[in-house]
Design an enzyme around this catalytic site. Structure first.
Site, mmCIF file in Angstrom:
data_model
loop_
_atom_site.group_PDB
_atom_site.id
_atom_site.type_symbol
_atom_site.label_atom_id
_atom_site.label_comp_id
_atom_site.label_asym_id
_atom_site.label_seq_id
_atom_site.Cartn_x
_atom_site.Cartn_y
_atom_site.Cartn_z
ATOM 1 N N CYS A 85 0.776 -1.183 0.046
ATOM 2 C CA CYS A 85 -0.142 0.001 0.002
ATOM 3 C C CYS A 85 0.889 1.176 -0.276
ATOM 4 O O CYS A 85 1.639 1.344 0.832
ATOM 5 C CB CYS A 85 -0.868 -0.083 1.200
ATOM 6 S SG CYS A 85 -2.008 1.358 1.564
ATOM 7 N N CYS A 88 0.303 3.687 2.887
ATOM 8 C CA CYS A 88 0.647 3.231 4.069
ATOM 9 C C CYS A 88 2.121 3.285 4.538
ATOM 10 O O CYS A 88 2.590 3.741 5.436
ATOM 11 C CB CYS A 88 0.334 1.564 4.203
ATOM 12 S SG CYS A 88 -1.298 1.190 4.088
#
Length: 162
Positions: A85, A88
């Site tokens: 991600c 993230c």
């Protein structure tokens, strides 16, 4: 067995379905291995591993609850994310600076990979990545979903802990 000149060939008939062990190269072996991995991962549930957001130090705990219990008196900021991600990974950098700013407040910052530990994402109802949760005495004080700047996170944490 037949003999043709100097070459010797063997012709056998076997019934593979009567064998008690799976044959190499059949579909049974990968299926059995994947079922064994599922069983082992569910049995290894209490031996999970959680990483602080700083990649230089890693801390192992038997379970998520053990991690919260070991920092019962401190505030714990947990980032739920994934290695794949992009937001993230950006949030991880922001949380590193949050840790540096709030180091004097006994704030511990940890990250949980939700691909490795999906049960934790389900337990805390993580619907989007990244999600950051603030825990105090083992209970969730605040939940932030999405990418946030370090200044915003610091301000929210200070307001909640004061």
């Amino acid at each position: 067995q037949q003999q043709h000149g100097k070459k010797r060939t063997t012709t056998t008939t076997s019934s593979w379905f009567m064998s008690s062990r799976p044959l190499e190269g059949t579909w049974e072996r990968p299926l059995r291995l994947s079922l064994e991995r599922i069983m082992q991962s569910s049995m290894r549930r209490e031996k999970t591993q959680y990483y602080p957001t700083d990649r230089l130090e890693a801390t192992r705990f038997r379970s998520f609850d053990d991690m919260l219990d070991s920092h019962h008196d401190d505030a714990v900021l947990v980032s739920f994310g994934s290695k794949m991600c992009g937001p993230c990974r950006l949030m991880q950098k922001e949380l590193d600076s949050v840790r540096n700013v709030l180091a004097d407040n006994n704030l511990k910052v940890f990250g949980v990979d939700t691909e490795r530990f999906p049960s934790l994402g389900a337990r805390f109802q993580v619907s989007g990545l990244p999600t950051v949760m603030l825990f105090k005495q083992g209970k969730v004080l605040h939940k932030m979903e999405g990418l946030h700047k370090a200044d915003d996170v610091v301000e929210q944490v200070r307001n909640l802990l004061s």
